[in-house]
Design a protein around this motif. Structure first.
Motif, PDB file in Angstrom:
ATOM      1  N   UNK A 102       1.075  -1.141  -0.084  1.00 24.03           N
ATOM      2  CA  UNK A 102      -0.015  -0.025   0.105  1.00 24.03           C
ATOM      3  C   UNK A 102       1.018   1.232   0.008  1.00 24.03           C
ATOM      4  N   UNK A 103       1.877   1.208   0.844  1.00 22.26           N
ATOM      5  CA  UNK A 103       2.776   2.411   0.779  1.00 22.26           C
ATOM      6  C   UNK A 103       3.312   2.695  -0.673  1.00 22.26           C
ATOM      7  N   UNK A 104       3.876   1.593  -1.341  1.00 21.04           N
ATOM      8  CA  UNK A 104       4.571   1.747  -2.529  1.00 21.04           C
ATOM      9  C   UNK A 104       3.371   2.335  -3.491  1.00 21.04           C
ATOM     10  N   UNK A 105       2.313   1.870  -3.541  1.00 20.77           N
ATOM     11  CA  UNK A 105       1.435   2.148  -4.533  1.00 20.77           C
ATOM     12  C   UNK A 105       0.680   3.784  -4.076  1.00 20.77           C
ATOM     13  N   UNK A 207       9.126  10.593   9.306  1.00 20.85           N
ATOM     14  CA  UNK A 207       9.825   9.736  10.120  1.00 20.85           C
ATOM     15  C   UNK A 207      10.518   8.500   9.191  1.00 20.85           C
ATOM     16  N   UNK A 208      11.653   8.402   8.949  1.00 17.54           N
ATOM     17  CA  UNK A 208      12.167   7.354   8.057  1.00 17.54           C
ATOM     18  C   UNK A 208      11.857   5.903   8.543  1.00 17.54           C
ATOM     19  N   UNK A 209      11.522   5.668   9.900  1.00 16.09           N
ATOM     20  CA  UNK A 209      11.123   4.555  10.357  1.00 16.09           C
ATOM     21  C   UNK A 209       9.863   4.155  10.015  1.00 16.09           C
ATOM     22  N   UNK A 210       9.095   4.826   9.158  1.00 14.79           N
ATOM     23  CA  UNK A 210       7.757   4.487   8.771  1.00 14.79           C
ATOM     24  C   UNK A 210       7.712   4.481   7.247  1.00 14.79           C
ATOM     25  N   UNK A 211       7.061   3.301   6.668  1.00 18.87           N
ATOM     26  CA  UNK A 211       7.379   2.879   5.534  1.00 18.87           C
ATOM     27  C   UNK A 211       6.631   3.524   4.482  1.00 18.87           C
ATOM     28  N   UNK A 212       5.556   4.475   5.050  1.00 16.51           N
ATOM     29  CA  UNK A 212       4.846   5.288   4.194  1.00 16.51           C
ATOM     30  C   UNK A 212       5.419   6.418   3.967  1.00 16.51           C
ATOM     31  N   UNK A 213       6.367   7.056   4.852  1.00 11.64           N
ATOM     32  CA  UNK A 213       7.060   8.276   4.803  1.00 11.64           C
ATOM     33  C   UNK A 213       8.343   7.792   3.971  1.00 11.64           C
ATOM     34  N   UNK A 214       8.936   6.817   4.236  1.00  6.21           N
ATOM     35  CA  UNK A 214      10.125   6.283   3.606  1.00  6.21           C
ATOM     36  C   UNK A 214       9.847   6.146   2.107  1.00  6.21           C
ATOM     37  N   UNK A 215       8.825   5.485   1.663  1.00  9.17           N
ATOM     38  CA  UNK A 215       8.532   4.992   0.417  1.00  9.17           C
ATOM     39  C   UNK A 215       8.326   6.539  -0.338  1.00  9.17           C
ATOM     40  N   UNK A 216       7.471   7.291   0.113  1.00  8.55           N
ATOM     41  CA  UNK A 216       7.462   8.690  -0.596  1.00  8.55           C
ATOM     42  C   UNK A 216       8.756   9.244  -0.833  1.00  8.55           C
ATOM     43  N   UNK A 217       9.659   9.484   0.121  1.00 11.14           N
ATOM     44  CA  UNK A 217      10.749   9.995   0.146  1.00 11.14           C
ATOM     45  C   UNK A 217      11.716   9.382  -1.129  1.00 11.14           C
ATOM     46  N   UNK A 218      11.661   7.929  -0.944  1.00 12.84           N
ATOM     47  CA  UNK A 218      12.272   7.218  -2.203  1.00 12.84           C
ATOM     48  C   UNK A 218      11.943   7.762  -3.537  1.00 12.84           C
TER      49      UNK A 218
END
Length: 379
Positions: A102-105, A207-218
């Protein structure tokens, strides 16, 4: 789940073409996939492995400074902001956790709205998440936070292939106040996160420890490198900005293609990257047992599923309830009423009346003892 079946054939063909194109591109420039950093352009490093530096620097250097992230669009204009309870999301291809899928989508949807020319597909983000942390080891809470902090090696130059990066976040994200460490399921260095970190789940925190935040930053970092992710050269350049290693590029592309066709990559498609694996710090146990429990906590409790009661804390046991057969303890006696000191003093005990005092001015007279009232002294 949106986009799971959307344009599946197009993704398969596109991913295969991109993978093949990337291999042709790498072969054309005469670089081997079996080695780490090579003659690739100097780009901003994000993952924990970066080009070794002979001097200490506060942050990775780049010949091309990426533009700052675009401001967040309103939720009504964001095609990836549909709020689906993460616990209800089924797992995806190759065992990818539903919440990571879901985070990547969501991240790919948002970047397609912000930068349509990037043509970013969720499978590329999934490939990075797999190579960086094995999808966060598949352990996330209901909000997308990793269970336990995922940390890369300490960037103090002691390991081959790692840069020297002094602390830039005061240990806020990586727990190290002397040197930086890559953090989270997609492994961002705190100094890079300070520039590219984004709030992907609209909770007001990046927060870089959150998959939603990390995926959007990546996704933002990849698209900020320019070009379309369907162009092998642009895609290679973008992935190299994440980790300056052609073996890393090959691994990410292989996993992205695998997610697109639901087939595991072959070992030959996954060359050794020559970098240490990230470590996981377990969550800290609570200081005290919850109310109604006794003992000493030995570990953090498992996260509770939505709508379910919190699991017990390891090391804590319920306090025993008092038995109904035992009589209650007697109440304490009521306090005595307050009295003055004069009232509290007991009356004097009765005794013989004292002899009247002799008249003043006369000496005392001692009378002789007369028998039979006195016993004569012994002879």
């Amino acid at each position: 789940m949106r986009h799971l079946a959307h344009n599946a054939d197009r993704r398969v063909l596109t991913s295969a073409a991109v993978t093949a194109g990337a291999i042709v591109t790498l072969a054309a420039v005469g670089l081997s996939l079996d080695h780490g950093p090579s003659e690739a352009p100097a780009l901003a490093q994000v993952a924990e492995t970066s080009t070794p530096a002979s001097t200490t620097s506060d942050s990775p250097t780049s010949s091309e400074t990426p533009p700052p992230p675009t401001e967040e669009s309103e939720e009504s204009d964001d095609p990836g902001a549909a709020h689906i309870p993460p616990a209800t999301i089924p797992g995806g291809p190759l065992g990818i956790p539903g919440i990571a899928l879901d985070a990547y989508h969501r991240a790919a949807d948002r970047l397609r709205a912000e930068q349509p020319a990037c043509e970013l597909d969720w499978t590329l983000l999934a490939g990075i998440g797999q190579v960086e942390s094995n999808q966060g080891r598949g352990r996330f809470d209901a909000h997308g936070n990793t269970i336990g902090r995922i940390l890369g090696p300490r960037l103090d130059g002691s390991l081959p292939g790692t840069a020297v990066i002094k602390d830039t976040d005061g240990g806020r994200f990586d727990g190290d106040a002397e040197y930086d460490r890559a953090v989270g399921p997609v492994q961002f260095i705190p100094s890079t996160w300070a520039t590219l970190g984004r709030d992907g789940n609209d909770d007001g925190v990046a927060d870089p420890n959150n998959i939603y935040d990390g995926a959007l930053a990546a996704a933002t970092l990849l698209c900020n490198q320019g070009g379309s992710m369907n162009d092998p050269a642009a895609r290679t350049r973008a992935i190299l900005a994440y980790n300056n290693s052609l073996a890393y590029v090959a691994n990410v592309n292989a996993w992205a293609h695998g997610y697109a066709v639901n087939a595991y990559p072959l070992p030959a498609d996954l060359p050794e990257i020559h970098r240490p694996e990230p470590t996981i710090e377990p969550p800290t146990p609570p200081e005290h047992c919850p109310d109604g429990w006794e003992g000493t906590p030995t570990a953090a409790p498992e996260p509770a599923a939505p709508g379910e009661p919190a699991p017990p804390v390891p090391g804590c046991t319920p306090k025993p309830e008092p038995s109904e057969s035992e009589p209650p303890p007697p109440p304490p006696p009521p306090p005595a009423p307050h009295r003055d000191a004069a009232e509290q003093a007991p009356p004097p005990a009765p005794g013989p009346a004292p002899a009247p005092p002799a008249p003043p001015g006369l000496p005392p007279i001692e009378l002789p003892c007369i028998a039979p009232f006195c016993v004569p002294p012994p002879a």
